[in-house]
Motif scaffolding. Structure first.
Motif, PDB file in Angstrom:
ATOM      1  N   ASP A  34      44.893  41.376  44.069  1.00 35.43           N
ATOM      2  CA  ASP A  34      46.107  40.578  43.906  1.00 35.43           C
ATOM      3  C   ASP A  34      46.562  40.422  42.466  1.00 35.43           C
ATOM      4  OD1 ASP A  34      43.956  39.031  43.206  1.00 35.43           O
ATOM      5  OD2 ASP A  34      44.641  37.234  44.244  1.00 35.43           O
ATOM      6  N   ALA A  35      45.794  40.907  41.503  1.00 36.09           N
ATOM      7  CA  ALA A  35      46.170  40.740  40.096  1.00 36.09           C
ATOM      8  C   ALA A  35      46.841  41.982  39.514  1.00 36.09           C
ATOM      9  CB  ALA A  35      44.945  40.385  39.256  1.00 36.09           C
ATOM     10  N   PHE A  36      46.596  43.150  40.105  1.00 35.45           N
ATOM     11  CA  PHE A  36      47.146  44.355  39.487  1.00 35.45           C
ATOM     12  C   PHE A  36      48.675  44.386  39.452  1.00 35.45           C
ATOM     13  CE2 PHE A  36      47.211  46.137  43.779  1.00 35.45           C
ATOM     14  CZ  PHE A  36      48.326  46.966  43.743  1.00 35.45           C
ATOM     15  N   PRO A  37      49.399  43.790  40.421  1.00 40.49           N
ATOM     16  CA  PRO A  37      50.856  43.798  40.283  1.00 40.49           C
ATOM     17  C   PRO A  37      51.353  43.046  39.041  1.00 40.49           C
ATOM     18  CG  PRO A  37      50.256  43.370  42.550  1.00 40.49           C
ATOM     19  CD  PRO A  37      48.995  43.277  41.742  1.00 40.49           C
ATOM     20  N   ALA A  38      50.635  42.001  38.639  1.00 37.12           N
ATOM     21  CA  ALA A  38      51.011  41.273  37.420  1.00 37.12           C
ATOM     22  C   ALA A  38      50.836  42.176  36.199  1.00 37.12           C
ATOM     23  CB  ALA A  38      50.164  40.008  37.268  1.00 37.12           C
ATOM     24  N   LEU A  39      49.786  42.978  36.205  1.00 35.72           N
ATOM     25  CA  LEU A  39      49.564  43.901  35.092  1.00 35.72           C
ATOM     26  C   LEU A  39      50.625  44.997  35.085  1.00 35.72           C
ATOM     27  CD1 LEU A  39      45.663  44.183  35.225  1.00 35.72           C
ATOM     28  CD2 LEU A  39      47.089  42.573  33.938  1.00 35.72           C
ATOM     29  N   LEU A  40      51.024  45.453  36.263  1.00 36.09           N
ATOM     30  CA  LEU A  40      52.115  46.438  36.352  1.00 36.09           C
ATOM     31  C   LEU A  40      53.398  45.842  35.774  1.00 36.09           C
ATOM     32  CD1 LEU A  40      51.689  47.811  40.009  1.00 36.09           C
ATOM     33  CD2 LEU A  40      50.882  48.847  37.901  1.00 36.09           C
ATOM     34  N   GLY A  41      53.712  44.629  36.206  1.00 41.68           N
ATOM     35  CA  GLY A  41      54.920  43.967  35.711  1.00 41.68           C
ATOM     36  C   GLY A  41      54.870  43.735  34.215  1.00 41.68           C
ATOM     37  N   ALA A  42      53.715  43.345  33.722  1.00 45.49           N
ATOM     38  CA  ALA A  42      53.569  43.085  32.292  1.00 45.49           C
ATOM     39  C   ALA A  42      53.788  44.355  31.477  1.00 45.49           C
ATOM     40  CB  ALA A  42      52.182  42.499  32.014  1.00 45.49           C
ATOM     41  N   ALA A  43      53.190  45.444  31.914  1.00 50.61           N
ATOM     42  CA  ALA A  43      53.283  46.697  31.170  1.00 50.61           C
ATOM     43  C   ALA A  43      54.677  47.310  31.247  1.00 50.61           C
ATOM     44  CB  ALA A  43      52.248  47.691  31.688  1.00 50.61           C
ATOM     45  N   ILE A 136      37.801  43.996  37.149  1.00 48.94           N
ATOM     46  CA  ILE A 136      37.650  45.430  36.882  1.00 48.94           C
ATOM     47  C   ILE A 136      38.442  46.248  37.898  1.00 48.94           C
ATOM     48  CG2 ILE A 136      36.013  47.358  36.906  1.00 48.94           C
ATOM     49  CD1 ILE A 136      33.972  45.449  35.608  1.00 48.94           C
ATOM     50  N   LEU A 137      38.311  45.918  39.174  1.00 49.70           N
ATOM     51  CA  LEU A 137      39.044  46.657  40.210  1.00 49.70           C
ATOM     52  C   LEU A 137      40.556  46.579  40.000  1.00 49.70           C
ATOM     53  CD1 LEU A 137      37.045  45.767  43.451  1.00 49.70           C
ATOM     54  CD2 LEU A 137      37.177  47.986  42.325  1.00 49.70           C
ATOM     55  N   ASN A 138      41.069  45.387  39.772  1.00 48.28           N
ATOM     56  CA  ASN A 138      42.503  45.214  39.574  1.00 48.28           C
ATOM     57  C   ASN A 138      42.991  45.933  38.320  1.00 48.28           C
ATOM     58  OD1 ASN A 138      43.951  43.275  41.551  1.00 48.28           O
ATOM     59  ND2 ASN A 138      41.943  42.349  41.249  1.00 48.28           N
ATOM     60  N   THR A 139      42.203  45.902  37.264  1.00 47.50           N
ATOM     61  CA  THR A 139      42.604  46.563  36.020  1.00 47.50           C
ATOM     62  C   THR A 139      42.595  48.075  36.175  1.00 47.50           C
ATOM     63  OG1 THR A 139      41.727  44.695  34.757  1.00 47.50           O
ATOM     64  CG2 THR A 139      42.137  46.730  33.543  1.00 47.50           C
ATOM     65  N   VAL A 140      41.578  48.608  36.834  1.00 51.84           N
ATOM     66  CA  VAL A 140      41.524  50.062  37.046  1.00 51.84           C
ATOM     67  C   VAL A 140      42.708  50.525  37.887  1.00 51.84           C
ATOM     68  CG1 VAL A 140      40.213  51.904  38.190  1.00 51.84           C
ATOM     69  CG2 VAL A 140      39.037  50.299  36.683  1.00 51.84           C
ATOM     70  N   VAL A 141      42.998  49.805  38.959  1.00 54.85           N
ATOM     71  CA  VAL A 141      44.146  50.160  39.801  1.00 54.85           C
ATOM     72  C   VAL A 141      45.425  50.130  38.969  1.00 54.85           C
ATOM     73  CG1 VAL A 141      45.563  49.412  41.761  1.00 54.85           C
ATOM     74  CG2 VAL A 141      43.079  49.468  41.971  1.00 54.85           C
ATOM     75  N   ALA A 142      45.601  49.084  38.165  1.00 53.76           N
ATOM     76  CA  ALA A 142      46.807  48.963  37.339  1.00 53.76           C
ATOM     77  C   ALA A 142      46.913  50.104  36.335  1.00 53.76           C
ATOM     78  CB  ALA A 142      46.814  47.620  36.614  1.00 53.76           C
ATOM     79  N   ILE A 143      45.821  50.403  35.648  1.00 55.34           N
ATOM     80  CA  ILE A 143      45.833  51.460  34.632  1.00 55.34           C
ATOM     81  C   ILE A 143      46.167  52.811  35.270  1.00 55.34           C
ATOM     82  CG2 ILE A 143      44.340  52.771  33.056  1.00 55.34           C
ATOM     83  CD1 ILE A 143      45.322  50.116  31.909  1.00 55.34           C
ATOM     84  N   LEU A 144      45.728  53.024  36.498  1.00 50.71           N
ATOM     85  CA  LEU A 144      46.045  54.283  37.188  1.00 50.71           C
ATOM     86  C   LEU A 144      47.501  54.337  37.655  1.00 50.71           C
ATOM     87  CD1 LEU A 144      42.808  54.755  39.340  1.00 50.71           C
ATOM     88  CD2 LEU A 144      43.485  56.036  37.288  1.00 50.71           C
TER      89      LEU A 144
END
Length: 164
Positions: A34-43, A136-144
């Motif tokens: 649930d956190a990776f979309p925030a990282l997508l939006g941020a980037a 870690i899981l959310n960050t890896v998904v976001a980075i990919l």
């Protein structure tokens, strides 16, 4: 341009709800994507948009989980917003590994620190491993996903800027 950013932020908040439904059992509760979309939006959309997606996304995720921490979820939502904003600052400056490391460490160890005081050492020590794995899981998904999604979104943002 604001309309497109708002639309994409809404899509990312919706993606947070979908990610919250993907549960991986953990020591306390579960780990969710649930956190990776925030990282997508941020980037891609910038710090303020990522912060909004992070805060709203956490509240919706917590709501789906039954709000186990009650009003403390407002604190966690604020922490998620801050972490997403910090991620944006570093990622958009080309320091994606620094952004990733700060998010993982911040979300895993710093964000739950208030709960060390509020709920005790046992709760903190029990929740940190789950938060670490989830971060870690959310960050890896976001980075990919970020580079791929950026290719789709950037032309839309650029076309809107050139029309004005």
């Amino acid at each position: 341009m604001k309309g497109i950013k708002i639309t994409w932020a809404g899509v990312l908040v919706a993606l947070t709800v979908i990610g919250a439904a993907i549960k991986i059992p953990a020591i306390i509760g579960s780990v969710a994507l649930d956190a990776f979309p925030a990282l997508l939006g941020a980037a891609i959309l910038g710090g303020p948009a990522g912060a909004i997606v992070g805060g709203m996304g956490h509240l919706l995720s917590a709501l789906m989980g039954g709000m186990p921490l009650g009003p403390f979820h407002l604190l966690v939502a604020a922490e998620m917003a801050i972490l997403a904003f910090i991620f944006a600052v570093f990622y958009r400056r080309g320091r994606k590994w620094t952004a990733s490391l700060l998010f993982v460490l911040g979300n895993s160890f710093a964000a739950p620190l208030p709960f060390l005081l509020l709920m005790g050492e046992a709760f903190y020590l029990a929740i940190v491993p789950s938060l670490f794995i989830g971060s870690i899981l959310n960050t890896v998904v976001a980075i990919l996903i970020i580079p791929r999604l950026a290719k789709a979104v950037e032309p839309l943002l650029t076309n809107v800027r050139s029309v004005k």
